[in-house]
Design an enzyme around this catalytic site. Structure first.
Site, short mmCIF file in Angstrom:
data_model
loop_
_atom_site.label_atom_id
_atom_site.label_comp_id
_atom_site.label_asym_id
_atom_site.label_seq_id
_atom_site.Cartn_x
_atom_site.Cartn_y
_atom_site.Cartn_z
CD GLU A 271 -2.83 -1.06 -0.13
OE1 GLU A 271 -3.41 -0.08 -0.65
OE2 GLU A 271 -2.80 -2.20 -0.70
CD1 TRP A 274 -1.57 -0.26 -3.91
CD2 TRP A 274 -2.13 1.11 -5.69
NE1 TRP A 274 -1.97 -0.84 -4.92
CE2 TRP A 274 -2.52 -0.29 -6.11
CE3 TRP A 274 -2.57 1.93 -6.57
CZ2 TRP A 274 -3.27 -0.69 -7.13
CZ3 TRP A 274 -3.02 1.83 -7.59
CH2 TRP A 274 -3.62 0.44 -7.98
CD1 TRP A 302 -18.43 13.45 -16.82
CD2 TRP A 302 -19.07 11.66 -15.66
NE1 TRP A 302 -17.42 12.75 -16.65
CE2 TRP A 302 -17.68 11.44 -16.00
CE3 TRP A 302 -19.59 10.77 -14.57
CZ2 TRP A 302 -17.04 10.40 -15.49
CZ3 TRP A 302 -19.05 9.89 -14.21
CH2 TRP A 302 -17.60 9.58 -14.61
CG ASN A 337 -8.46 2.13 0.48
OD1 ASN A 337 -8.45 3.16 -0.34
ND2 ASN A 337 -8.48 0.95 -0.15
CD1 TRP A 355 -13.73 11.62 -13.27
CD2 TRP A 355 -12.09 12.30 -11.89
NE1 TRP A 355 -12.60 12.13 -14.02
CE2 TRP A 355 -11.62 12.55 -13.04
CE3 TRP A 355 -11.42 12.89 -10.64
CZ2 TRP A 355 -10.41 13.29 -13.36
CZ3 TRP A 355 -10.19 13.38 -11.05
CH2 TRP A 355 -9.70 13.74 -12.09
CD1 TRP A 378 -11.26 11.27 -5.63
CD2 TRP A 378 -13.22 10.68 -6.02
NE1 TRP A 378 -12.32 11.49 -4.42
CE2 TRP A 378 -13.07 11.06 -5.01
CE3 TRP A 378 -14.39 10.26 -6.91
CZ2 TRP A 378 -14.79 10.96 -4.27
CZ3 TRP A 378 -15.59 9.88 -6.47
CH2 TRP A 378 -15.67 10.54 -4.99
#
Ligand code: FAD
Length: 470
Positions: A271, A274, A302, A337, A355, A378
């Protein structure tokens, strides 16, 4: 002896701070923080950021005074603050740790050139990441767009060095003007920060206390518990990392020293990987803070439904796991998360809201709002980013709730108005019989909202919109 200014920003720590360490090894040190939010344009610190920053700067000021050189605080523009401080202190050198946010990088390059023009020596260091974003490339020499091969290359190439100790600092002999932290007016005038105070201890000591407690008590079960918002299964160091109160190098070494091969520790370091990957993407694809990495999504239809956006922000969608997450965010400045993924999927796929609206709300309300991680999180959730979950895989908020909050403890904590519902109904109150609702004191549409959309209809609409793109 030379005097060097260390210009601090998102590296509010004394230990493992390469710029501070280097300056201390050469002579007098003047640590400077310049408050210049307008230089961050669209990404100015929101209310939760400012609350954190106030406390983090107060803690840093104490540590730096103890280490020998008090913190100098100025209001921006940053260049003016550095030049003014350099003149007063007769500093000849300016050092800082590199920043990777696109706007800040551009600003820093300009400031670097201007300082050099005035005859000051400038040197920058790397302290925010474990890897240099220019170093890791695919075999063809391109930046990575997919996490797994990035992580493999990272592990092959990067040897993480030991962290640096806190230096002993010597201040310049003349006195330097400084504002008090209060003069920056970072705290809210109406006190809404009670939930933040209950939850967090900003500053370097708070950061180390948190990671040490996690390494002692949580890391060995991290791989099993990290997806459960009802358990304290993650480290919650994200805001400390965001402000650089602790470095990824300190975390990496603390974890590998104590648990060199444990499964939970490896899952945890992935992580941290990440985070490295998010910065890699931000560095190489700076436009992605506002535009999709996957260009096909530029023309996605959208919806501009402002009412639905407000209900999502306030935790009033009628989907308990979504609402619990949004309320946790509002109260504590943080969200688990797994729940971030669920609420992001809900906003972009069930409500078809851009987003970027979600990212902006997170930016305003998160204490760990981080341009790299937020953008990547996102875009990944919306299905338009790197290594994207394809758009057509849409989280079902009811089954996600049942799987990751099986007893409903997380929902009960954040949505007291439905807390009396039994576990099998708590993630879908509309499935309860009138008698069960009555027993739990719930009146749908009154004490708790009816679902804002029907998930299976919303799913079909999302898939239809996606089909048009293809
Ligand atoms: P742990 O699970 O203990 O992980 C340790 C550290 O690893 C984290 O502190 C973080 O630095 C890093 N990390 C963990 N997961 C991720 C991830 N998926 N992507 C990148 N880094 C990760 N994280 C932020 O720090 N700031 C943000 O603004 C942010 N916005 C997000 C928005 C969305 C829509 C999503 C889906 C995720 C976002 N994340 C963000 C990533 C992740 O949710 C948080 O880092 C994590 O929840 C922080 O809690 P923790 O420190 O307990 O994490």
């Amino acid at each position: 002896m030379r005097t060097s200014i260390v210009w601090l920003h998102n590296d509010l720590r004394t230990r493992d701070n390469p710029a501070l360490h280097h300056a201390a090894s050469e002579g007098h040190v003047l640590p400077l923080f310049a408050w210049a939010p307008s230089e961050e344009k669209d990404w100015q610190p929101g209310g939760a950021h400012k609350w954190w920053l106030h406390h983090s700067l107060s803690e840093l000021a104490k540590s730096l005074t103890d280490a020998g050189s008090p913190l100098v605080l100025q209001k921006g523009p940053s260049l003016d603050a550095i030049l003014k401080t350099a003149k007063q202190s007769k500093a000849s050198h300016v050092y800082w740790n590199e920043r990777y946010e696109p706007l800040l990088r551009r600003r820093d390059l300009k400031i670097q050139a201007s300082l050099r023009d005035t005859g000051l020596e400038v040197k920058t260091f790397q302290g925010a990441l474990l890897h240099d974003p220019d170093e890791i490339r695919t075999n063809k020499g391109d930046p990575y767009r997919v996490f797994t091969p990035f992580w493999k290359k990272f592990k092959d190439l990067v040897a993480v060095p030991q962290p640096l100790p806190a230096p002993q600092l010597t201040p310049p002999s003349n006195s330097i003007e400084s504002l008090a932290v209060e003069d920056l007016e970072l705290l809210p005038t109406i006190d809404w920060a009670g939930g933040l105070r209950e939850t967090w201890t900003p500053g370097e000591k708070g950061a180390h206390d948190r990671i040490n407690a996690f390494i002692d008590e949580g890391i060995l079960t991290y791989h099993d518990r990290r997806d459960r918002p009802d358990l304290d299964g993650t480290s919650t160091v994200s805001p400390h990392l965001r402000y650089g109160e602790i470095s990824p190098r300190q975390i990496w070494n603390a974890v590998t020293d104590q648990h060199p091969r444990a499964r939970g520790a490896m899952a945890y370091l992935r992580e941290i990987g990440w985070r490295e990957f998010s910065y890699h993407l931000l560095y190489h694809f700076p436009h992605t803070t506002t535009k999709p990495l996957n260009e096909r999504f530029k023309s996605f239809p959208w919806s501009g439904d402002k009412v639905a956006l407000k209900r999502w922000q306030k935790g009033l969608t009628g989907y308990p796991i979504v609402d619990a997450g949004m309320r946790q965010l509002w109260h504590t400045g943080w969200m688990h998360n797994r729940v971030r993924m669920i609420v992001a999927s809900f906003l972009t796929k069930d409500l078809l809201i851009r987003w970027q609206e979600g990212a902006a709300w997170f930016w305003d309300t998160l204490v760990d709002g981080d341009l790299a991680n937020n953008t990547q999180g996102w875009q990944w959730s919306a299905g338009c980013g790197a290594d994207a979950q394809p758009f057509f895989r849409i989280f079902n908020p009811v089954s996600q709730g049942r799987k990751f909050d099986p007893e409903g403890a997380y929902v009960r904590k954040w949505i007291p108005e439905i807390a009396e519902l039994p576990a099998k109904l708590i993630h879908a109150p509309w499935e309860a019989s009138p008698a069960a609702l009555k027993d739990a004191g719930v009146v749908l549409g009154d004490t708790y909202p009816e679902p804002i959309v029907d998930h299976s209809d919303a799913r079909k609409s999302a898939l239809a919109a996606f089909e048009k793109l293809r």
